[in-house]
Design a protein around this motif. Sequence first.
Motif, PDB file in Angstrom:
ATOM      1  N   LYS A   1       0.837  -1.199   0.000  1.00  0.00           N
ATOM      2  CA  LYS A   1       0.000   0.000   0.000  1.00  0.00           C
ATOM      3  C   LYS A   1       0.878   1.257   0.000  1.00  0.00           C
ATOM      4  O   LYS A   1       1.787   1.383   0.826  1.00  0.00           O
ATOM      5  N   PRO A   2       0.615   2.176  -0.922  1.00  0.00           N
ATOM      6  CA  PRO A   2       1.377   3.435  -0.925  1.00  0.00           C
ATOM      7  C   PRO A   2       1.177   4.181   0.397  1.00  0.00           C
ATOM      8  O   PRO A   2       0.083   4.166   0.972  1.00  0.00           O
ATOM      9  N   PRO A   3       2.201   4.851   0.887  1.00  0.00           N
ATOM     10  CA  PRO A   3       2.092   5.512   2.197  1.00  0.00           C
ATOM     11  C   PRO A   3       1.193   6.738   2.203  1.00  0.00           C
ATOM     12  O   PRO A   3       0.768   7.190   3.274  1.00  0.00           O
ATOM     13  N   ASP A   4       0.875   7.287   1.045  1.00  0.00           N
ATOM     14  CA  ASP A   4       0.123   8.543   1.003  1.00  0.00           C
ATOM     15  C   ASP A   4      -1.350   8.348   0.681  1.00  0.00           C
ATOM     16  O   ASP A   4      -2.033   9.291   0.267  1.00  0.00           O
ATOM     17  N   VAL A   5      -1.884   7.118   0.829  1.00  0.00           N
ATOM     18  CA  VAL A   5      -3.300   6.887   0.551  1.00  0.00           C
ATOM     19  C   VAL A   5      -3.963   6.221   1.746  1.00  0.00           C
ATOM     20  O   VAL A   5      -3.310   5.554   2.550  1.00  0.00           O
ATOM     21  N   GLU A   6      -5.277   6.407   1.852  1.00  0.00           N
ATOM     22  CA  GLU A   6      -6.052   5.793   2.920  1.00  0.00           C
ATOM     23  C   GLU A   6      -7.188   4.979   2.317  1.00  0.00           C
ATOM     24  O   GLU A   6      -7.698   5.301   1.250  1.00  0.00           O
TER      25      GLU A   6
ATOM     26  N   TRP B   1      -6.859  -1.505   1.140  1.00  0.00           N
ATOM     27  CA  TRP B   1      -5.898  -1.835   0.081  1.00  0.00           C
ATOM     28  C   TRP B   1      -6.014  -3.307  -0.299  1.00  0.00           C
ATOM     29  O   TRP B   1      -5.964  -4.192   0.558  1.00  0.00           O
TER      30      TRP B   1
ATOM     31  N   VAL C   1      -2.628   7.966  -8.429  1.00  0.00           N
ATOM     32  CA  VAL C   1      -2.853   7.939  -6.983  1.00  0.00           C
ATOM     33  C   VAL C   1      -3.756   6.761  -6.621  1.00  0.00           C
ATOM     34  O   VAL C   1      -4.797   6.540  -7.241  1.00  0.00           O
TER      35      VAL C   1
END
Length: 232
Positions: free
Chosen positions: A131-136, A139, A222
């Motif tokens: 999971k990318p660190p900048d998304v919520e 995942w 994104v």
Amino acid sequence: MRIAVIIAASALLAACSTGGGGESTSTSQDRLSVPTSSAQPSSAKPTPTTTTPPVPTAAPPPGTPMSQVIRWVEAGTQADPAGFHTATRGGETTNLGDDVAFVTTAGKCATDKLVNGQLACLVKTDGLPTKPPDVEGEWIAGWVDFTGPTLEVGSLHGDPGRFTYGDGAKLPTGGSIAFGDYRCRADSTALVCVNYAHQSGMRVSQAGVEPLGCLKPTPPAVGIGRQFSCPT
């Protein structure tokens, strides 16, 4: 006097006989000197024969020319798409209409008419993106969207979407199914799908999800773990 006439006549006959024989001999020799055939040896070379190489048994690896990938997929035993228009969950079967759903050793796949019948799969394999660190959000690393011009691996999903209705029928090893612009073939170790409209494809195996054809790595959007796109 009679004797002289007889002698003269005999001499005349002898002269005629000799002249006729000479002419006949010359004509015969002329006929024998004529060649019996004027044909010349042919210099044309035989046309070489070409044979089409047999289709490999193993799924094509990344880097294989797209024509060979398509040939491998089409060589599978063709399944009737009519048997893949339903999905089953908890014993309840749902008719998917024009959409298709199927299960292979690589995971389960389904199309969605709400996005022009594009193909998505849920797979369990190595090398899936984190999971990318900048998304919520929720995942799902094994969610694969194969639209044709793009291939996306790993994305955010709050619900199961097209997989809500469960699993489709099993596509047996060696089986091939065609739907829309797609055709997929199940192998004992991989699933290979191609998109004819864009000459692209994907290969799903234990090694991961790999692009085929025109698909090349591009910066992911994104909420996407890994993305591949065809040049425009």
